[in-house]
Design a protein around this motif. Structure first.
Motif, mmCIF file in Angstrom:
data_model
loop_
_atom_site.group_PDB
_atom_site.id
_atom_site.type_symbol
_atom_site.label_atom_id
_atom_site.label_comp_id
_atom_site.label_asym_id
_atom_site.label_seq_id
_atom_site.Cartn_x
_atom_site.Cartn_y
_atom_site.Cartn_z
ATOM 1 N N ILE A 1 40.013 58.270 91.615
ATOM 2 C CA ILE A 1 39.349 57.233 91.428
ATOM 3 C C ILE A 1 39.399 56.076 90.745
ATOM 4 C CG2 ILE A 1 37.510 58.885 92.103
ATOM 5 C CD1 ILE A 1 35.871 58.177 89.715
ATOM 6 N N ILE A 2 40.221 56.246 89.570
ATOM 7 C CA ILE A 2 40.345 54.949 88.545
ATOM 8 C C ILE A 2 40.957 53.814 89.241
ATOM 9 C CG2 ILE A 2 41.634 54.434 86.603
ATOM 10 C CD1 ILE A 2 41.136 57.268 85.547
ATOM 11 N N PRO A 3 42.344 53.924 89.955
ATOM 12 C CA PRO A 3 42.608 52.630 90.404
ATOM 13 C C PRO A 3 41.702 51.930 91.533
ATOM 14 C CG PRO A 3 44.258 54.439 90.599
ATOM 15 C CD PRO A 3 43.026 54.893 90.048
ATOM 16 N N PRO A 4 40.781 52.765 92.452
ATOM 17 C CA PRO A 4 39.965 52.053 93.452
ATOM 18 C C PRO A 4 38.863 51.368 92.420
ATOM 19 C CG PRO A 4 40.496 54.241 94.070
ATOM 20 C CD PRO A 4 41.231 54.136 92.837
ATOM 21 N N LEU A 5 38.322 52.152 91.386
ATOM 22 C CA LEU A 5 37.566 51.230 90.645
ATOM 23 C C LEU A 5 37.818 50.087 89.771
ATOM 24 C CD1 LEU A 5 35.365 54.284 88.627
ATOM 25 C CD2 LEU A 5 34.632 52.433 90.108
ATOM 26 N N ALA A 6 39.097 50.286 89.230
ATOM 27 C CA ALA A 6 39.663 48.935 88.759
ATOM 28 C C ALA A 6 39.657 47.885 89.799
ATOM 29 C CB ALA A 6 41.111 49.391 88.104
ATOM 30 N N ALA A 7 40.174 48.118 91.022
ATOM 31 C CA ALA A 7 40.428 47.056 91.819
ATOM 32 C C ALA A 7 39.095 46.746 92.242
ATOM 33 C CB ALA A 7 41.152 47.706 93.320
ATOM 34 N N ALA A 8 38.160 47.563 92.399
ATOM 35 C CA ALA A 8 36.524 47.068 92.815
ATOM 36 C C ALA A 8 36.228 46.037 91.435
ATOM 37 C CB ALA A 8 35.651 48.181 92.987
ATOM 38 N N THR A 9 36.148 46.576 90.516
ATOM 39 C CA THR A 9 35.942 45.841 89.421
ATOM 40 C C THR A 9 36.679 44.459 89.297
ATOM 41 O OG1 THR A 9 35.902 47.678 88.080
ATOM 42 C CG2 THR A 9 35.810 45.686 86.573
ATOM 43 N N ALA A 10 38.032 44.316 89.707
ATOM 44 C CA ALA A 10 38.942 43.124 89.655
ATOM 45 C C ALA A 10 38.182 42.257 90.767
ATOM 46 C CB ALA A 10 40.248 43.487 89.994
ATOM 47 N N PHE A 11 38.008 42.802 91.913
ATOM 48 C CA PHE A 11 37.451 41.994 93.111
ATOM 49 C C PHE A 11 36.298 41.310 92.752
ATOM 50 C CE2 PHE A 11 34.706 41.963 96.999
ATOM 51 C CZ PHE A 11 35.384 41.305 97.763
ATOM 52 N N THR A 12 35.064 42.078 92.054
ATOM 53 C CA THR A 12 34.022 41.608 91.805
ATOM 54 C C THR A 12 34.094 40.469 90.684
ATOM 55 O OG1 THR A 12 32.926 43.773 92.270
ATOM 56 C CG2 THR A 12 31.789 42.272 91.121
ATOM 57 N N ALA A 13 34.734 40.795 89.724
ATOM 58 C CA ALA A 13 35.172 39.879 88.557
ATOM 59 C C ALA A 13 35.489 38.571 88.930
ATOM 60 C CB ALA A 13 35.790 40.521 87.566
ATOM 61 N N THR A 14 36.676 38.783 89.838
ATOM 62 C CA THR A 14 37.336 37.316 90.348
ATOM 63 C C THR A 14 36.663 36.963 91.370
ATOM 64 O OG1 THR A 14 39.424 38.795 90.234
ATOM 65 C CG2 THR A 14 39.411 36.563 91.081
ATOM 66 N N ARG A 15 35.867 37.210 92.072
ATOM 67 C CA ARG A 15 35.052 36.885 92.960
ATOM 68 C C ARG A 15 33.935 35.785 92.267
ATOM 69 N NH1 ARG A 15 30.767 37.535 96.909
ATOM 70 N NH2 ARG A 15 31.368 36.791 98.979
ATOM 71 N N ILE A 16 33.217 36.478 91.421
ATOM 72 C CA ILE A 16 32.214 35.948 90.537
ATOM 73 C C ILE A 16 32.858 34.671 89.899
ATOM 74 C CG2 ILE A 16 30.653 35.970 88.630
ATOM 75 C CD1 ILE A 16 29.927 38.794 89.637
ATOM 76 N N ALA A 17 34.021 34.701 89.373
ATOM 77 C CA ALA A 17 34.685 33.694 88.368
ATOM 78 C C ALA A 17 35.163 32.587 89.378
ATOM 79 C CB ALA A 17 35.846 34.228 87.758
ATOM 80 N N ALA A 18 35.700 32.924 90.540
ATOM 81 C CA ALA A 18 36.066 32.042 91.392
ATOM 82 C C ALA A 18 35.064 31.205 91.913
ATOM 83 C CB ALA A 18 36.745 32.608 92.605
ATOM 84 N N PHE A 19 33.943 31.674 92.529
ATOM 85 C CA PHE A 19 32.885 31.010 93.130
ATOM 86 C C PHE A 19 32.066 29.884 91.744
ATOM 87 C CE2 PHE A 19 33.101 33.768 96.825
ATOM 88 C CZ PHE A 19 33.142 32.878 97.761
ATOM 89 N N ARG A 20 32.153 30.358 90.675
ATOM 90 C CA ARG A 20 31.598 29.866 89.681
ATOM 91 C C ARG A 20 32.290 28.453 89.312
ATOM 92 N NH1 ARG A 20 30.156 33.778 85.294
ATOM 93 N NH2 ARG A 20 32.369 33.745 85.026
ATOM 94 N N THR A 21 33.579 28.800 89.528
ATOM 95 C CA THR A 21 34.713 27.598 89.186
ATOM 96 C C THR A 21 34.450 26.621 90.311
ATOM 97 O OG1 THR A 21 35.879 29.200 87.903
ATOM 98 C CG2 THR A 21 36.960 27.244 88.868
ATOM 99 N N LEU A 22 34.501 27.130 91.435
ATOM 100 C CA LEU A 22 34.549 26.082 92.765
ATOM 101 C C LEU A 22 33.265 25.351 92.765
ATOM 102 C CD1 LEU A 22 36.119 28.607 95.244
ATOM 103 C CD2 LEU A 22 36.859 26.459 94.525
ATOM 104 N N ARG A 23 31.998 26.003 92.378
ATOM 105 C CA ARG A 23 30.903 25.434 92.381
ATOM 106 C C ARG A 23 30.913 24.121 91.474
ATOM 107 N NH1 ARG A 23 28.054 30.052 92.905
ATOM 108 N NH2 ARG A 23 28.147 30.276 90.606
ATOM 109 N N GLY A 24 31.806 23.913 90.519
ATOM 110 C CA GLY A 24 31.962 22.816 89.683
ATOM 111 C C GLY A 24 32.795 21.879 90.102
ATOM 112 N N LEU A 25 33.540 21.984 91.276
ATOM 113 C CA LEU A 25 34.487 21.086 92.078
ATOM 114 C C LEU A 25 33.806 20.644 93.230
ATOM 115 C CD1 LEU A 25 37.734 23.125 91.430
ATOM 116 C CD2 LEU A 25 36.738 21.019 90.078
#
Lengths: 300, 225
Positions: free
Chosen positions: A275-299
């Motif tokens: 379960i560790i790789p899917p958990l890591a992937a889900a964590t990366a998916f969520t973290a990157t999505r939040i970071a991406a939308f936060r950055t995009l809102r500034g542009l």
């Protein structure tokens, strides 16, 4: 696009979206290495949690099925009180068997502290009676009352005062193991967020061009999210495999069941690290999505 | 198509543009002229919602610019082709991939679109350079590639910011001819430039309206143009 739609688009993939963001070696390596290291640690945290749980369960169940009666009386009365205790135990429901320990057995118990040449006859050592309970157990309070009447020197120890701290320790060790997993995931999320933010900042010009030609935020975010998620998944898979190999080559548990030699998985629990790789992937998916939308809102 | 009513924009307390009131009807051809720093690029950015007005109102295809969501802005930009002086390419993608970028980001790529892409690349004379990377192109080739990217989505409006700033006169005329051709196909064209010779050349080919930005105001240019 909804999160469900995003997930479907993510799984389907988009060769065009994958190509619009240039490959950034540093953030790619950082994400991969972080995911691999964290997955490796997560395997150990999981193994520690499961091994400590198993060990405590074993101690707890072993102690739960047995009790001891200690008879402290003048030497002349010891034998009579021992017989009285055994007679009471024979008539007590929930007792499977009971026997008085021999001098040799008592000497063996004391040997670790006093050495093998302990003159047991010269010391006022109490007589021990070992009780094995049935699965239903017995009424400890009722037995204590009967013992007080029949053998005043007998003290029942149902191991409760040993068992309770062990059970508590087991629970805490399990919680600590899972807490370590949560901390590892949080650290992974933090590192992936930093790497994603770094990649987003480095590609600000690319993002501006994409917005200029009509790209929606979800499209741009997906290009980054997919890349970081795949890196985290592959890194975590590698870390998990290395972690499992490392656990597998640890010395196996002996009879003493010491915590360090018991640090391993058993039976089906070997599948838990999957379960560790899917958990890591889900964590990366969520973290990157939040970071991406936060950055995009500034542009714009 | 685009309508401004007392629109204003300022980067600080002092407005750079104010009292902008005009209408860009479909199929029209406009030049936007004025001295450097007068606000030509800012005006164009207001037209594709890269900037939002700090006063007044701008309507883009019937939508109030200030009320558009980010997705709404993206949708509006799919109807607008923008050509910048510095072109703004993705340098890691080939010329043809850059030209097809608006199709990729809107999920409209495909076999039929590939055929249109090849046709378009041929129309701007870049067939031989289709697989080159943008840094390998000359100034004129870059401008033609930018124009091809701007029109691949068949936009209603083409905004060009100093499209001939980095090219020689022959190339300027070639680009102008392409824009005139697009206008004859019904596209609205707005070109920001201070190249008066280009404006005069255009007026021989198409009925163009010339707007001048000066002192923060926009006015119709005189008969000298």
């Amino acid at each position: 696009m909804s999160l469900r739609g995003e997930l479907l688009a993510f799984v389907r993939g988009d060769r065009g979206a994958d190509r619009v963001v240039p490959r950034s070696g540093q953030s790619a390596r950082l994400t991969f290495a972080t995911a691999a290291a964290m997955a490796f640690l997560a395997v150990f945290a999981m193994a520690l949690s499961m091994a400590s749980g198993r060990l405590a369960d074993r101690w707890s169940s072993a102690l739960a099925q047995s009790s001891t009666i200690r008879i402290s009386a003048p030497p002349a009365e010891i034998e009579a009180q021992t017989w009285a205790v055994l007679a009471v135990l024979e008539q007590t429901p929930g007792i499977e068997s009971a026997r008085a320990l021999s001098d040799e057995e008592q000497q063996a118990l004391l040997a670790p502290w006093f050495g093998p040449d302990l003159p047991l006859d010269d010391l006022p050592v109490p007589q021990l009676v070992e009780i094995t309970e049935t699965a239903d157990g017995y009424d400890a309070d009722g037995l204590r009352q009967r013992l007080a009447a029949e053998a005043p020197g007998a003290v029942l120890d149902d191991h409760d005062r040993w068992r309770r701290p062990l059970a508590e320790a087991a629970g805490r060790l399990r919680i600590l193991g899972w807490l370590a997993m949560v901390l590892i995931l949080a650290a992974t999320a933090g590192m992936v967020t930093l790497a994603a933010q770094s990649a987003l900042s480095a590609n600000e010009q690319v993002i501006r061009v994409l917005r200029l030609v009509g790209a929606r935020d979800s499209y741009i975010a997906r290009a980054f999210v997919r890349r970081f998620t795949i890196r985290a998944l592959t890194g975590a898979a590698l870390g998990m495999v290395v972690g499992l190999l490392a656990v597998a080559i640890l010395p196996s548990a002996r009879d003493t069941a010491a915590i360090l030699t018991g640090l391993s998985f058993s039976g089906a629990s070997w599948f838990w690290p999957l379960i560790i790789p899917p958990l890591a992937a889900a964590t990366a998916f969520t973290a990157t999505r939040i970071a991406a939308f936060r950055t995009l809102r500034g542009l714009q | 198509m685009i309508e401004m009513q007392d629109a204003a924009y300022g980067y600080g307390a002092e407005p750079l543009l104010s009292d902008l009131s005009l209408h860009l009807p479909p199929g029209s051809f406009h030049f936007l002229t004025g001295p450097s720093g007068a606000g030509k690029t800012t005006f164009l950015k207001l037209c594709y919602a890269e900037l939002l007005p700090t006063g007044g109102n701008i309507s883009l295809f019937g939508h109030t610019a200030g009320g558009l969501s980010r997705d709404g802005i993206a949708d509006i930009r799919q109807r607008i082709g923008v050509v910048h002086q510095d072109c703004k390419f993705l340098d890691h993608l080939s010329v043809s991939e850059n030209i097809a970028l608006p199709l990729s980001v809107t999920g409209k790529g495909g076999m039929a679109q590939d055929s249109n892409l090849n046709e378009l690349v041929g129309w701007v004379g870049l067939t031989a350079r289709a697989e080159a990377l943008p840094p390998e192109l000359s100034g004129g080739e870059r401008q033609r590639a930018a124009l091809a990217r701007a029109i691949i989505m068949d936009p209603d409006l083409i905004l060009a910011d100093e499209p001939t700033g980095n090219v020689d006169w022959d190339m300027s005329l070639r680009l102008l001819n392409l824009l005139v051709e697009l206008n004859k196909l019904g596209k609205t064209v707005v070109i920001a430039t201070h190249d008066l010779a280009l404006i005069r050349a255009a007026k021989q080919r198409v009925q163009a309206r010339v707007l001048r930005i000066q002192g923060g105001q926009i006015t119709a240019a005189g008969a000298d143009l």
